[in-house]
Design an enzyme around this catalytic site. Structure first.
Site, PDB file in Angstrom:
ATOM      1  N   PHE A  34      31.071  34.706  16.334  1.00 12.79           N
ATOM      2  CA  PHE A  34      32.095  35.732  16.539  1.00 12.79           C
ATOM      3  C   PHE A  34      32.635  36.121  15.172  1.00 12.79           C
ATOM      4  O   PHE A  34      33.100  35.276  14.422  1.00 12.79           O
ATOM      5  CB  PHE A  34      33.243  35.238  17.428  1.00 12.79           C
TER       6      PHE A  34
ATOM      7  N   ASP B 251      32.334  32.960   7.287  1.00 16.54           N
ATOM      8  CA  ASP B 251      33.478  33.440   8.048  1.00 16.54           C
ATOM      9  C   ASP B 251      34.346  32.228   8.364  1.00 16.54           C
ATOM     10  O   ASP B 251      34.044  31.466   9.285  1.00 16.54           O
ATOM     11  CB  ASP B 251      33.007  34.144   9.330  1.00 16.54           C
TER      12      ASP B 251
ATOM     13  N   LYS C 144      43.517  34.327  10.086  1.00 15.36           N
ATOM     14  CA  LYS C 144      44.388  33.646  11.059  1.00 15.36           C
ATOM     15  C   LYS C 144      45.575  32.874  10.472  1.00 15.36           C
ATOM     16  O   LYS C 144      46.694  33.353  10.527  1.00 15.36           O
ATOM     17  CB  LYS C 144      43.525  32.773  11.964  1.00 15.36           C
TER      18      LYS C 144
HETATM   19  C1  LIG Z   1      39.569  35.546  15.028  1.00 18.32           C
HETATM   20  C2  LIG Z   1      38.305  35.674  14.275  1.00 18.32           C
HETATM   21  C3  LIG Z   1      37.915  36.888  13.677  1.00 18.32           C
HETATM   22  C4  LIG Z   1      38.683  38.181  13.877  1.00 18.32           C
HETATM   23  O1  LIG Z   1      39.986  38.097  13.411  1.00 18.32           O
HETATM   24  P1  LIG Z   1      41.066  39.230  13.863  1.00 18.32           P
HETATM   25  O2  LIG Z   1      42.267  38.891  13.031  1.00 18.32           O
HETATM   26  O3  LIG Z   1      41.272  39.063  15.323  1.00 18.32           O
HETATM   27  O4  LIG Z   1      40.487  40.536  13.518  1.00 18.32           O
HETATM   28  C5  LIG Z   1      36.763  36.904  12.931  1.00 18.32           C
HETATM   29  N1  LIG Z   1      36.024  35.791  12.762  1.00 18.32           N
HETATM   30  C6  LIG Z   1      36.368  34.616  13.312  1.00 18.32           C
HETATM   31  C7  LIG Z   1      35.529  33.415  13.063  1.00 18.32           C
HETATM   32  C8  LIG Z   1      37.507  34.508  14.097  1.00 18.32           C
HETATM   33  O5  LIG Z   1      37.826  33.353  14.677  1.00 18.32           O
END
Ligand SMILES: *Cc1c(COP(=O)(O)O)cnc(C)c1O
Length: 390
Positions: free
Chosen positions: A129, A214, A243
């Site tokens: 994700f 990520d 986050k």
């Molecule tokens: C939450 C998340 C995102 C997206 O972050 P947003 O602030 O909701 O745009 C991208 N990559 C990972 C791994 C995430 O957990």
């Protein structure tokens, strides 16, 4: 249901009006132990005094200017991030999506500046994700996120989880980077297999391409190191964080090594809000607390405790919990009963948790959680397991 809002979320009928440390209080005054932490955002819990003080002070001085001007608060946060990571330079934005998007642009631009504009594709891992922009939907390739949003944005290839041979085959002379979460969060709390990141580094180096992590969810202390990949000691070239970066203030960042960051020349990218003084006050306070002696060691200690206790519960209730997995305080319970039922029951009993794919209940306690709160959470889980067993 409130029809004034997009119906994008199937919201629980509960609203919170106050938070304190690891607790949330709803509009009826009921207290919850918050092991959702705004989906890995409230790393220092709710209303941490250091954050409140930093944001209050900044709010009375200066909220926003523009990136047309120097922002000393941004330079200070960048200094902390780079001093404690592989990175040499930081781009600030407002969310995980933007941080990943910045990274995607960075890896393409790097090869362009190197005279290899043919290298623009990115390889990702099944179950990933990476956010909700059109490009990130193509990167993650989750069927349920894609429906109705038109043709997939081109430029992404995906390989099965943990399959290094497939990764080698997927890297071609059009590949710019490999993009991976050290632990897949939304995908069901799947840590990458041991040695996997190291092997990816080898593949990337051999092909002359970039490694892009990520760490939007796994970063900022969540796993007991400031960044999850530091457990493997395998550095990337580019990394997205967000986050927990500002503990509840919307801030994202893309970090890169000097040789990569310099490809993003003046005018190549931008953000109106990114890294404004108010946001940076929050991020600075979070980093100051996290980097204090003993903070991350304590996260590791509590994580060990929690995973041990959860394993006991899993052993005692195999008809409810199949497996406990994760890293640090990013913990997943793979359930045998529907995970949503477990989450509803936990909430009824005053414990908040988040669902993840693969029928997983995700626990993301604030990193300031204490031993008694971990005990309380485990006790609530036991009661719920007993009840669901019927
Ligand atoms: C939450 C998340 C995102 C997206 O972050 P947003 O602030 O909701 O745009 C991208 N990559 C990972 C791994 C995430 O957990």
């Amino acid at each position: 249901m409130n029809t004034l809002l997009y119906p994008t979320y199937a919201r629980y009928d509960v609203a919170f009006e106050r938070g304190e440390g690891a607790y949330l209080f709803d509009t009826d005054g009921r207290r919850y132990l918050d092991f959702a932490a705004g989906i890995a955002v409230n790393a220092l819990g709710h209303c941490h005094p250091r954050m409140v003080q930093a944001v209050k002070r900044q709010a009375e001085r200066l909220w926003h200017v523009s990136n047309l001007y120097r922002i000393p608060e941004q330079e200070r946060v960048a200094a902390k991030l780079t001093a404690n990571s592989f990175a040499d330079a930081v781009f600030f934005c407002n969310s995980g999506a933007e941080a990943v998007e910045t990274g995607l642009k960075t890896v393409r631009r790097f090869h362009h500046e190197e005279g290899n504009p043919r290298r623009w594709r990115v390889v990702t891992v099944e179950g990933a994700f990476h956010g909700r922009t059109l490009a990130e939907l193509a990167a993650g390739r989750q069927e349920k996120h894609l429906v109705g949003f038109g043709p997939l944005v081109d430029g992404f290839d995906q390989v099965p989880f943990g399959d290094l041979e497939a990764m080698k085959r997927a890297v071609t002379d059009e590949t710019a980077a490999i993009l991976v979460e050290p632990v897949q969060g939304e995908g069901g709390v799947h840590p990458m297999p041991p040695g996997y990141l190291k092997a990816l580094r080898g593949i990337a180096d051999a092909a002359g391409i970039l490694l892009f992590y990520d760490e939007v969810q796994t970063g900022m202390g969540r796993t007991g190191k400031l960044f999850a990949h530091q457990w493997d000691d395998v550095v990337p070239d580019v990394m997205a964080v967000a986050k927990a970066l500002a503990g509840g203030f919307p801030v994202g960042a893309c970090l890169a090594s000097a040789k990569v960051a310099c490809a993003m020349t003046s005018g190549s990218h931008g953000s109106t809000f990114g890294g404004n003084p108010l946001a940076m006050a929050a991020a600075g306070a979070v980093l100051d607390v996290m980097l204090e002696d003993g903070f991350l060691a304590n996260v590791q200690r509590l994580a060990g405790l929690m995973s041990q206790k959860l394993s006991f519960v899993a052993d005692a209730y195999p008809e409810i919990v199949e497996e406990v997995r994760g890293l640090g305080l990013l913990v997943g319970l793979k359930c045998t009963v529907p995970a949503g039922d477990v989450i509803d029951a936990l909430r009824d009993d005053g414990l908040l948790a988040v669902a993840a794919a693969d029928n997983v209940v995700r626990f993301l306690p604030p990193l300031i959680v204490d031993e008694d709160q971990v005990d309380d959470a485990v006790r609530i889980l036991e009661v719920v397991c007993e009840r669901l067993r019927g």
